[in-house]
Design a protein around this motif. Structure first.
Motif, PDB file in Angstrom:
ATOM      1  N   GLY A   1       0.816  -1.208   0.000  1.00  0.00           N
ATOM      2  CA  GLY A   1       0.000   0.000   0.000  1.00  0.00           C
ATOM      3  C   GLY A   1       0.851   1.259   0.000  1.00  0.00           C
ATOM      4  O   GLY A   1       0.479   2.280  -0.597  1.00  0.00           O
ATOM      5  N   ALA A   2       2.002   1.172   0.647  1.00  0.00           N
ATOM      6  CA  ALA A   2       2.929   2.309   0.675  1.00  0.00           C
ATOM      7  C   ALA A   2       3.789   2.379  -0.582  1.00  0.00           C
ATOM      8  O   ALA A   2       4.609   3.291  -0.725  1.00  0.00           O
ATOM      9  CB  ALA A   2       3.831   2.208   1.902  1.00  0.00           C
ATOM     10  N   GLY A   3       3.615   1.418  -1.483  1.00  0.00           N
ATOM     11  CA  GLY A   3       4.386   1.412  -2.724  1.00  0.00           C
ATOM     12  C   GLY A   3       5.815   0.931  -2.562  1.00  0.00           C
ATOM     13  O   GLY A   3       6.665   1.200  -3.413  1.00  0.00           O
ATOM     14  N   ASP A   4       6.090   0.180  -1.486  1.00  0.00           N
ATOM     15  CA  ASP A   4       7.454  -0.271  -1.213  1.00  0.00           C
ATOM     16  C   ASP A   4       7.544  -1.790  -1.370  1.00  0.00           C
ATOM     17  O   ASP A   4       7.511  -2.540  -0.387  1.00  0.00           O
ATOM     18  CB  ASP A   4       7.869   0.153   0.193  1.00  0.00           C
ATOM     19  CG  ASP A   4       9.373   0.058   0.411  1.00  0.00           C
ATOM     20  OD1 ASP A   4      10.028  -0.708  -0.328  1.00  0.00           O
ATOM     21  OD2 ASP A   4       9.897   0.757   1.300  1.00  0.00           O
ATOM     22  N   ASP A   5       7.657  -2.249  -2.611  1.00  0.00           N
ATOM     23  CA  ASP A   5       7.706  -3.691  -2.844  1.00  0.00           C
ATOM     24  C   ASP A   5       9.029  -4.306  -2.400  1.00  0.00           C
ATOM     25  O   ASP A   5       9.115  -5.507  -2.147  1.00  0.00           O
ATOM     26  CB  ASP A   5       7.422  -4.023  -4.312  1.00  0.00           C
ATOM     27  CG  ASP A   5       8.306  -3.236  -5.282  1.00  0.00           C
ATOM     28  OD1 ASP A   5       9.416  -2.864  -4.892  1.00  0.00           O
ATOM     29  OD2 ASP A   5       7.852  -2.991  -6.419  1.00  0.00           O
ATOM     30  N   ARG A   6      10.071  -3.474  -2.279  1.00  0.00           N
ATOM     31  CA  ARG A   6      11.346  -3.998  -1.811  1.00  0.00           C
ATOM     32  C   ARG A   6      11.246  -4.458  -0.356  1.00  0.00           C
ATOM     33  O   ARG A   6      11.721  -5.551  -0.003  1.00  0.00           O
ATOM     34  CB  ARG A   6      12.429  -2.924  -1.952  1.00  0.00           C
ATOM     35  CG  ARG A   6      13.832  -3.422  -1.679  1.00  0.00           C
ATOM     36  CD  ARG A   6      14.848  -2.332  -1.953  1.00  0.00           C
ATOM     37  NE  ARG A   6      16.209  -2.793  -1.798  1.00  0.00           N
ATOM     38  CZ  ARG A   6      17.271  -2.052  -1.998  1.00  0.00           C
ATOM     39  NH1 ARG A   6      17.133  -0.789  -2.371  1.00  0.00           N
ATOM     40  NH2 ARG A   6      18.479  -2.543  -1.840  1.00  0.00           N
ATOM     41  N   GLN A   7      10.629  -3.642   0.485  1.00  0.00           N
ATOM     42  CA  GLN A   7      10.424  -4.057   1.870  1.00  0.00           C
ATOM     43  C   GLN A   7       9.460  -5.232   1.955  1.00  0.00           C
ATOM     44  O   GLN A   7       9.610  -6.117   2.802  1.00  0.00           O
ATOM     45  CB  GLN A   7       9.902  -2.888   2.703  1.00  0.00           C
ATOM     46  CG  GLN A   7      10.956  -1.851   3.036  1.00  0.00           C
ATOM     47  CD  GLN A   7      10.605  -1.044   4.275  1.00  0.00           C
ATOM     48  OE1 GLN A   7      10.457  -1.592   5.359  1.00  0.00           O
ATOM     49  NE2 GLN A   7      10.472   0.267   4.109  1.00  0.00           N
TER      50      GLN A   7
END
Length: 460
Positions: A314-320
């Protein structure tokens, strides 16, 4: 495209522990509701144990449907929270509750009206004694479906907020009520399957009432207001169903596969000298109860993964999202490596607690030891990993893989390994078919995760 910018960790180690530990405890407590019913009715004989266990397999199917819909809502709410859009998260929470409650009411009506037809369709020719116990237990537990639906929706919403303590304490209360009512009605009044059914119904009503009250309190980040003023918003419901329906179909077909295999297991007992060969149905029921407890820590970690990965996406952080998936998968394996040696070496001491005949106990111990090996090697890849894919919106892929694997491996291999026209391994053959299903699932989900296509989906 993958986010390569350095990011502040969305979840500290302490936050993960605060989320996961109550979830594991909650899953353990929920598992003991069904396990307590099975264990406490052993005093009424193996026919009653078999009747209760057969219905519990249907109930698990229904509960998994509610859980699937709730997972859809949890993903949507988690992604809104990751985006810091609290208003839409609250609105999505209300839609989830309405959807679950509607489905619960419909399923209750179907089960109450056609319970005997359902039992005969699924399990075929079972003895009248087993059928009588199953009909009573099914009647009482089916009446609890709407309350289970409410509980599942509320628990999923609290998990989305990272607050798993609420559902944990709720589960503790449920167990106290269930075991107390069971003890009075089964041991005190000799009510057998009826006593177990009433205990389950009363405890589910209490769970729904408690969590229903708590989710309407504005002190929580996500809460439901104006509960009696319905507001249906199709785009939000569609987002929930976009995850919930594939997940529900996947879970539903998974349980249907188990029921079809149970039909095979019941055939092992027909015409057999149970004193010599044991009851495959009773052995399967007890083995499933014990093995289910061993899987609880990894199940809790998998549920927490939906919250963690959902908020990251949801935050747009697929790396995390990918990093937390690997960390939680490792935690799931660590839990399995602790629990399954205990299962392997402890099953000869655990199984006799259920007061089975020696032949039936030997069957249960045999399959439990095989299960301990495959649990430690395969289970997390097969069942923890796909939760990360679902949390990112890749639910259709997990559905297709799970359905194909279930029909080809779980059902096909179970009949080949277990039935007389195949290898004739009986109950062990059925469990070997299940392990084959796990291996195939694990292979596909691992490849999907490594290739990263799960990151390309959009839920909200």
């Amino acid at each position: 495209m993958e986010n390569t910018q350095p990011q502040t960790p969305m979840f500290t180690r302490q936050a993960l522990v605060r989320l996961m530990v109550p979830l594991i405890i909650e899953q353990m407590l929920l598992m003991t509701v069904g396990m307590a019913d099975t264990m406490m009715v052993t005093t009424a004989g193996e026919a009653v144990v078999s009747g209760v266990s057969l219905v519990d397999n249907i109930n698990i199917l229904i509960i998994n449907l509610f859980s699937a819909l709730s997972t859809g809502g949890a993903v949507v709410v988690s992604q809104y929270l990751g985006r810091r859009d609290v208003e839409n998260a609250r609105f999505a929470a209300k839609q989830l509750l309405y959807v679950n409650l509607f489905v619960g009411a419909v399923l209750m009506a179907i089960a109450l009206l056609f319970r005997e037809h359902i039992l005969r369709l699924v399990f075929g020719n079972i003895s009248q004694e087993i059928m009588d116990a199953a009909l009573i237990y099914f009647l009482l537990t089916a009446a609890a479906y709407p309350f289970i639906a409410i509980y599942n929706a509320g628990a999923a919403l609290f998990r989305s907020m990272g607050n798993s303590k609420v559902s944990m304490f709720n589960s503790l209360i449920v167990n106290i009520i269930n075991i107390t009512v069971n003890a009075v009605l089964i041991y005190g009044f000799g009510m057998g399957s009826a006593g177990a059914g009433i205990g389950t119904l009363v405890s589910r009503i209490a769970a729904a009432a408690i969590i229903g009250v708590m989710i309407t309190r504005p002190t929580h980040l996500v809460y439901i207001e104006k509960l009696l003023h319905p507001q249906f918003h199709w785009p939000t419901i569609k987002s929930i169903l976009g995850i919930g329906i594939p997940n529900g179909v996947e879970n539903g077909m998974f349980q249907i596969g188990k029921l079809l295999v149970l039909n095979l297991i019941t055939s092992f007992d027909l015409g057999m000298d149970l004193a010599v060969k044991g009851s495959a149905v009773a052995a399967n029921a007890i083995a499933n109860s014990i093995a289910g407890v061993v899987n609880v820590p990894s199940q809790g970690i998998g549920l927490g993964m939906i919250t963690v990965v959902g908020q990251c996406m949801g935050a747009g952080d697929d790396r995390q999202a990918a990093s937390y998936t690997r960390r939680l998968l490792l935690a799931s394996y660590c839990a399995m490596w602790v629990m399954n040696p205990l299962l392997f070496f402890g099953s000869p001491a655990l199984v006799p607690l259920f007061k089975l005949t020696p032949a039936t106990a030997a069957l249960a111990i045999q399959v439990l030891r095989w299960c301990a090996v495959f649990n430690a090697l395969i289970w997390p890849l097969s069942f923890t990993t796909p939760n990360a894919l679902r949390a990112a919106g890749d639910a259709k892929f997990t559905m297709v893989v799970s359905m194909l694997s279930m029909w080809i491996c779980r059902i096909g291999c179970s009949y080949f390994f277990g039935s007389a026209w195949g290898l004739g391994l009986g109950l062990l053959g059925v469990w070997l078919g299940m392990f084959a299903d796990w291996v195939v699932r694990a292979l596909f989900f691992t490849v999907r995760f490594i290739r990263g296509k799960w990151k390309l989906h959009q839920v909200i």
